[in-house]
Motif scaffolding. Structure first.
Motif, PDB file in Angstrom:
ATOM      1  N   ILE A   1     -49.149 -15.747  -9.919  1.00 36.07           N
ATOM      2  CA  ILE A   1     -49.496 -14.330  -9.941  1.00 36.07           C
ATOM      3  C   ILE A   1     -50.976 -14.211 -10.229  1.00 36.07           C
ATOM      4  O   ILE A   1     -51.603 -15.137 -10.744  1.00 36.07           O
ATOM      5  CB  ILE A   1     -48.699 -13.541 -11.012  1.00 36.07           C
ATOM      6  N   ASN A   2     -51.535 -13.063  -9.901  1.00 41.23           N
ATOM      7  CA  ASN A   2     -52.906 -12.746 -10.265  1.00 41.23           C
ATOM      8  C   ASN A   2     -52.844 -11.958 -11.572  1.00 41.23           C
ATOM      9  O   ASN A   2     -52.223 -10.898 -11.636  1.00 41.23           O
ATOM     10  CB  ASN A   2     -53.570 -11.917  -9.166  1.00 41.23           C
ATOM     11  N   ARG A   3     -53.466 -12.474 -12.617  1.00 36.54           N
ATOM     12  CA  ARG A   3     -53.401 -11.836 -13.932  1.00 36.54           C
ATOM     13  C   ARG A   3     -53.932 -10.413 -13.900  1.00 36.54           C
ATOM     14  O   ARG A   3     -53.469  -9.540 -14.631  1.00 36.54           O
ATOM     15  CB  ARG A   3     -54.156 -12.661 -14.970  1.00 36.54           C
ATOM     16  N   LYS A   4     -54.907 -10.138 -13.017  1.00 32.48           N
ATOM     17  CA  LYS A   4     -55.507  -8.809 -12.926  1.00 32.48           C
ATOM     18  C   LYS A   4     -54.506  -7.783 -12.395  1.00 32.48           C
ATOM     19  O   LYS A   4     -54.610  -6.599 -12.716  1.00 32.48           O
ATOM     20  CB  LYS A   4     -56.761  -8.844 -12.059  1.00 32.48           C
ATOM     21  N   ASP A   5     -53.535  -8.224 -11.587  1.00 32.63           N
ATOM     22  CA  ASP A   5     -52.501  -7.307 -11.095  1.00 32.63           C
ATOM     23  C   ASP A   5     -51.692  -6.704 -12.240  1.00 32.63           C
ATOM     24  O   ASP A   5     -51.084  -5.649 -12.087  1.00 32.63           O
ATOM     25  CB  ASP A   5     -51.537  -8.024 -10.139  1.00 32.63           C
ATOM     26  N   PHE A   6     -51.659  -7.397 -13.376  1.00 29.94           N
ATOM     27  CA  PHE A   6     -50.884  -6.955 -14.534  1.00 29.94           C
ATOM     28  C   PHE A   6     -51.787  -6.540 -15.701  1.00 29.94           C
ATOM     29  O   PHE A   6     -51.326  -6.398 -16.827  1.00 29.94           O
ATOM     30  CB  PHE A   6     -49.919  -8.064 -14.965  1.00 29.94           C
ATOM     31  N   ASP A   7     -53.076  -6.362 -15.422  1.00 30.23           N
ATOM     32  CA  ASP A   7     -54.054  -5.944 -16.436  1.00 30.23           C
ATOM     33  C   ASP A   7     -54.062  -6.891 -17.632  1.00 30.23           C
ATOM     34  O   ASP A   7     -54.072  -6.466 -18.790  1.00 30.23           O
ATOM     35  CB  ASP A   7     -53.787  -4.501 -16.878  1.00 30.23           C
TER      36      ASP A   7
END
Length: 176
Positions: free
Chosen positions: A149-155
């Motif tokens: 996952i992209n950590r930024k997608d989940f803030d």
């Protein structure tokens, strides 16, 4: 007519009974992650699995996953880092103590299975899909899979310039 009705009830009941209702068990399970920080791999894990799993490899339409992990159990082996990860900028465990996955669709072929569903971290839900295997063990199954996952997608972690964006997750869930 009565015989046909009875037969239909028996057939529908048997298909419902064939999907095994399972509970994830911490002992024998591993939820691990890896992320780059200052160019080095940082690994960690979570525990505190809960939820329900319905699994019938011969009838995947009756199968489902609804599982959570306790975000407050984040463990990288460094207490100061773990405490930092629990703060608002990262997992905000005071407000969002659980990470949840709920499946929406499961398919299978000769190579294994693929699950699609909704992953919720820190109040943000995203659709993900990943391959997994299911191996019968005793009175349950071991489900194993990997995804990124992209950590930024989940803030998670804000705009850190020293931390990578991709988080690799490895799952080994024992359910019985």
């Amino acid at each position: 007519m009565k015989v046909i009705s009875t037969l239909l009830i028996i057939l529908s009941t048997s298909s419902l009974l064939s999907a095994q209702s399972l509970k994830p068990v911490n002992d024998g399970s591993e939820i691990q992650f890896t992320i780059k920080n200052f160019g080095l791999n940082v690994t960690g894990h979570f525990s505190g699995l809960t939820g329900t799993i319905q699994f019938d490899p011969s009838n995947l339409s009756t199968s489902s996953f609804n599982v959570s992990v306790d975000a407050t159990t984040v463990n990288t082996g460094v207490d100061m880092r773990d405490n930092h990860l629990k703060k608002e900028e990262y997992f905000n465990t005071a407000k969002y103590p659980a990470i949840n996955f709920t499946s929406t669709h499961i398919t299978g072929d000769a190579n294994g299975y693929t699950v699609s569903g909704r992953l919720t971290i820190k109040g943000t839900t995203k659709e993900i899909s990943f391959p997994f295997t299911a191996v019968r063990q005793g009175d349950g199954f071991i489900f194993s899979g990997n995804f990124s996952i992209n950590r930024k997608d989940f803030d998670l972690g804000g705009g850190s310039a020293v931390m990578g964006n991709n988080v690799d997750v490895s799952l080994k869930v024992f359910a019985k």
